[in-house]
Every structure is written in C-alpha cells, then in structure tokens.
Write an enzyme that holds these catalytic residues in place. Sequence first.
Site, short mmCIF file in Angstrom:
data_model
loop_
_atom_site.label_atom_id
_atom_site.label_comp_id
_atom_site.label_asym_id
_atom_site.label_seq_id
_atom_site.Cartn_x
_atom_site.Cartn_y
_atom_site.Cartn_z
N LYS A 149 0.79 -1.23 0.00
CA LYS A 149 0.00 0.00 0.00
C LYS A 149 0.83 1.28 0.00
O LYS A 149 0.43 2.31 -0.56
CB LYS A 149 -0.94 0.01 1.21
CG LYS A 149 -2.02 -1.07 1.19
CD LYS A 149 -3.01 -0.84 0.06
CE LYS A 149 -4.17 -1.80 0.13
NZ LYS A 149 -5.16 -1.59 -0.96
N GLU B 27 -9.70 5.80 3.38
CA GLU B 27 -10.52 4.70 3.88
C GLU B 27 -9.60 3.50 4.06
O GLU B 27 -8.54 3.41 3.44
CB GLU B 27 -11.64 4.37 2.89
CG GLU B 27 -11.25 3.43 1.75
CD GLU B 27 -10.16 3.95 0.83
OE1 GLU B 27 -9.35 3.11 0.34
OE2 GLU B 27 -10.11 5.16 0.57
N SER C 197 1.53 -9.81 -1.00
CA SER C 197 1.14 -8.40 -0.87
C SER C 197 1.26 -7.83 0.53
O SER C 197 1.33 -6.61 0.70
CB SER C 197 -0.30 -8.21 -1.37
OG SER C 197 -1.19 -9.04 -0.65
#
Length: 395
Positions: free
Chosen positions: A91, A113, A380
């Site tokens: 991210k 969010e 990830s």
Amino acid sequence: MTQTVPDERGRFGPYGGAFVPEILVPELIALEKAFRTAWTSKTFRAECTALLHTYVGRPTPLTFAERLSGRLGDIRIYLKREDLCHTGAHKINNTIGQILLARDMGKTRIIAETGAGQHGVATATVAARFGLRCIVYMGAVDIRRQALNVARMKLLGAEVRAATSGSQTLKDATNEAIRDWVSHPRDTFYIIGSVVGPHPYPMMVRNFHRIIGEETRTQLIQATGRSAPEALVACVGGGSNAIGIFYSFIDNPAVRLFGVEAAGEGLNARHAATLSLGRPGVLHGAMSYLLQDAQGQVELAHSISAGLDYPGVGPEHAWLKDLGRVHYLSVTDQEALEGVRMLSETEGIIPALETAHAIAALERIIPRVAPGGTFVVNCSGRGDKDMDTIMAHAA
C-alpha cells in the site's frame, strides 16, 4: 491489443468513469491535471523513486519458495515480497505518490478509507512524514478485528473514525470518506487505497503500483535468465496489488494471469467474489462489477480478510475479465487459513490473509500450466495484523 490505459473519459471499455457529486468534478479535473504533469516530470519521478528506495525499502526481493514448490509439484514458485515494504504491505507505494501530489497541490488535510488497516497505516505514515493532518475512516467491525493497525495509525498521529452503518466494513468506510470529501473539497486530498473510485484514481493508483511488476521482470532475468514467468498470481479485493504486478505483463500473451477473490463462507453463502458472481453497476464513483440484489442494491460482502471484504472491484479488472486476459477464481475463508499455514510451515513466511488466498489457489492453478513452469505470487502483505483472527480459528 489489450486496453491498458483509460480513454479520455476515464473508461476501461464500458467500465470506470467518474460518477460523483458536482462539487467534486473540478477537484477531479485538477487532480488528473496534477497527476499527468507529475508523471511526466523528471523531478517528481526522481523524488518518488528516492523515497521508495530510502524510505519504503524498494526494490523488494523476489524469493524462491523452494519448499513450497516441492510440496506443490514440478514447478518453481517465486514470491514478490511486498510484505517487506515499510509498514508491511504494498500500500505504501501508492501513498508515497499521492502524498507528493497532495503537497504539490497545496492540500493541508488528508483523508483515507481502510479495511485491513494496511492502507490506513500507510496513509498515516506518509502524512506523518510530510506533517499533514490525517483522518482515516474504518468500519467498526474492521476496527475490532484489526486492532493492531488501529493502534499503529493512532501512534502515527492519525485520527481513526468508525463507520457504523451497513456492514461496518470497507464499503461503509469508503462511503464516510466520500461524504467527508464532499464537505471539505478545497483543502482535503483523498488518498484512495486501491484501483477503485472515480477517474483518475484507478489509473493513478495503478501507475504508482506498476513498480511491482517492473521490478519482477528485472529480477526474473537475474534469477532465471527469462523476463517473464509462465504465470502470475495475486489476490483481488479492490485490485491494487494484482494490477501492480500484472501491468508489465498484460501485453505478453504467454504469461497466464490469475486473480484470486474471496469466496468467504462459500459462493452459495456470504462471500466477496465480485468478478465471479457480480453484475455491472456503479459504486463509489465508477462503473464496475458489483455484488447486488435483483433490485440493484449493493449486497453485503464477507471475507475473513478485511482487505478483500468489498462488494466492488477496480474497473480495469472488470475490463480484463471481459477480455479474458485475466482468469479470476475464488478461495474460501477456510482455504485461506490453510494457505497461511502452508506458506508459514514451508517457507517461514507468515502471509496476510489477503495473500493467503493467492497461496491457497495455487493447487487449482498449477494443473492449468505446463509442468516445470515458473510462477510468481505477489506476497502483498505480512500476517502480523491477522494473528488474532488466525489464532481464533486455530483454537
């Protein structure tokens, strides 16, 4: 040739676009202009690259999973280690790029969010790094199941606001973030965490994550002497980690691409398998596949993984599904827990529950590829944040 950039309306085929309140239209126009200027600026790209290297820790390694490969058959499995990024997931690639845009646009207030909390932590991290106020919206259910990441966000100086409507998960957190943005458009920059939302976000977030695939191509040459594997595998919620690793290989038909969604309790029960069972519709500013009932109302999604618990998906994924370029399949909660166990026991790597869906899908994917093939799985995120959930289900 596969369409890999949106058209002038921000569409990937019929999907995408910008379905937003009128007050946000000039903000999106300004954002697209700022992004296109930045993306062609050597100064911006150099600063972004430097931060990814010295702050995020890129390039992330490509790890040969020798024991996992041996367990699953006559294949070679490599893991692209986004779990080793600063903050523990992919991210932050995107939040670095977007915080630089926010600074250059003169924005003083950051909102985001988050579902699993990894995007929230990444946003809080870069906001702290650049000294900007940060508010993160998170579903009340996710706040309870991701308490560690909530504590991390608060320690980083962010305010975490609970979304208490609907399913109290990622969809509802996104609803609250958009309401905030509509109320404060002039000074606020909304850092969206996946390849979803109105144009230019799907394009912009994809471009900030495409470094995953670019690095993979270079590292494969060093590891195998070839620039492409037989197959790439990644989990898909909104779809940012998947499009990040797929993008550099989309125009190579020799590479099989597999996206893995959350089947939750089963496709006949509660799930988040949007591309498997959804229908086109509009959610959070864009046209894509959605989970919806016969009246077109958005249905509640479910996954043991907070990061995959979303009833929509990025519009580029919807287009790639229709083209048949990416094959999407789904994995249940129980199968994902088995994926956590399998990677942990074979490689000493505890994956996030999101990543575990991709690991669990390998047994079904491998027979579709010729023996001796090379697979790359996008790892990830790491599993620290999910240990409470994993332990609860192991009891």
